[in-house]
Design a protein around this motif. Structure first.
Motif, PDB file in Angstrom:
ATOM      1  N   GLU A  34      -8.294   4.328  -2.198  1.00 46.20           N
ATOM      2  CA  GLU A  34      -8.980   4.665  -0.223  1.00 46.20           C
ATOM      3  C   GLU A  34      -8.341   6.211  -0.025  1.00 46.20           C
ATOM      4  OE1 GLU A  34     -11.600   3.543   0.504  1.00 46.20           O
ATOM      5  OE2 GLU A  34     -11.269   1.308  -0.165  1.00 46.20           O
ATOM      6  N   VAL A  89      -7.748  -4.526   5.462  1.00 40.38           N
ATOM      7  CA  VAL A  89      -6.929  -5.505   4.449  1.00 40.38           C
ATOM      8  C   VAL A  89      -6.093  -6.241   5.272  1.00 40.38           C
ATOM      9  CG1 VAL A  89      -4.869  -4.588   2.926  1.00 40.38           C
ATOM     10  CG2 VAL A  89      -7.045  -1.996   3.633  1.00 40.38           C
ATOM     11  N   GLN A 148      -5.942   6.625  -9.972  1.00 38.00           N
ATOM     12  CA  GLN A 148      -6.460   6.022  -9.981  1.00 38.00           C
ATOM     13  C   GLN A 148      -6.361   5.032 -11.400  1.00 38.00           C
ATOM     14  OE1 GLN A 148     -10.995   7.190 -10.503  1.00 38.00           O
ATOM     15  NE2 GLN A 148     -11.495   5.642  -8.886  1.00 38.00           N
ATOM     16  N   ILE A 185       0.736  -1.592   0.182  1.00 36.54           N
ATOM     17  CA  ILE A 185      -0.362   0.183   0.083  1.00 36.54           C
ATOM     18  C   ILE A 185       0.908   1.206  -0.175  1.00 36.54           C
ATOM     19  CG2 ILE A 185      -2.205   2.042   1.641  1.00 36.54           C
ATOM     20  CD1 ILE A 185      -2.369  -1.399   2.757  1.00 36.54           C
ATOM     21  N   ASP A 216      -0.899  -2.249  -4.945  1.00 37.01           N
ATOM     22  CA  ASP A 216      -1.767  -2.392  -4.473  1.00 37.01           C
ATOM     23  C   ASP A 216      -2.880  -2.229  -4.245  1.00 37.01           C
ATOM     24  OD1 ASP A 216      -1.457  -5.707  -5.308  1.00 37.01           O
ATOM     25  OD2 ASP A 216      -0.127  -5.565  -2.980  1.00 37.01           O
ATOM     26  N   LEU A 217      -2.951  -0.415  -3.559  1.00 38.53           N
ATOM     27  CA  LEU A 217      -3.391  -0.274  -3.245  1.00 38.53           C
ATOM     28  C   LEU A 217      -2.826   1.375  -2.829  1.00 38.53           C
ATOM     29  CD1 LEU A 217      -6.583   0.216  -1.608  1.00 38.53           C
ATOM     30  CD2 LEU A 217      -5.465  -0.369   0.361  1.00 38.53           C
ATOM     31  N   ALA A 256      -3.842   2.275  -9.051  1.00 39.68           N
ATOM     32  CA  ALA A 256      -4.407   1.300  -8.385  1.00 39.68           C
ATOM     33  C   ALA A 256      -5.673   1.759  -8.115  1.00 39.68           C
ATOM     34  CB  ALA A 256      -3.674   0.805  -7.664  1.00 39.68           C
ATOM     35  N   LYS A 257      -6.470   1.030  -7.367  1.00 41.41           N
ATOM     36  CA  LYS A 257      -6.939   1.396  -6.238  1.00 41.41           C
ATOM     37  C   LYS A 257      -7.160   2.183  -4.960  1.00 41.41           C
ATOM     38  CE  LYS A 257     -11.225  -0.450  -3.427  1.00 41.41           C
ATOM     39  NZ  LYS A 257     -11.520  -1.471  -1.908  1.00 41.41           N
TER      40      LYS A 257
END
Length: 164
Positions: free
Chosen positions: A54, A77, A48, A3, A30-31, A51-52
């Motif tokens: 938040e 997670v 975006q 992350i 991954d994030l 990766a994804k």
């Protein structure tokens, strides 16, 4: 899970784009977690593409960001709960405000921004993590962002770099 954690990008006010060192790290993530002060929705859209994403809004974000993202958020997670907030507000230090936001929640990690001061420490069993800023170091010697690796535990690292 890898992350990338960033905050306080302030784009395009402080820089025209994301720095090369950060973009390199985004290739294998991954994030992406962003702890606010994006400045514009364009930063969200660019992230975006890697990766994804938040995140939460900060105190200088555009109305688009405020309407899209919450003041605080908890993401899970690999069984770990990660609390995200920007940390702005009145009274106390930024870090204390961030911790207080999640005082009634069970989280394993609190990610915050606002101060532009990198933090990577434990408070009890909770990881307290501020990635600093990859674009606006203010009084810090170097720009920074963070990486969390989550497997059977959470491991955090601050990545420091000079300007591109």
């Amino acid at each position: 899970m890898n992350i990338v954690v960033i905050s306080d990008t302030h784009l395009p006010k402080k820089k025209k784009g994301l720095p090369a060192r950060l973009l390199e790290e985004l290739k294998d993530t991954d994030l992406i977690v962003h702890a606010g002060d994006w400045q514009t929705i364009d930063v969200y859209r660019e992230l975006q593409s890697h990766a994804k994403v938040e995140g939460v809004y900060g105190n200088v974000d555009s109305q688009d960001i405020i309407e899209l993202l919450p003041f605080k958020k908890i993401v899970e997670v690999n069984g770990y709960k990660i609390g995200i907030t920007h940390g702005h507000g009145n009274g106390k230090t930024t870090e204390k405000r961030a911790i207080e936001v999640f005082k009634d929640e069970k989280v394993d990690c609190i990610i915050f921004g606002h101060s532009h001061i990198p933090v990577n420490r434990l408070e009890g069993e909770i990881l307290i993590f501020n990635p600093g800023s990859p674009t606006d170091k203010r009084r810090q010697k170097m720009f920074s962002f963070g990486v969390l690796n989550i497997s059977d535990k959470i491991a955090a690292e601050l990545i420091y770099f000079d300007e591109d």
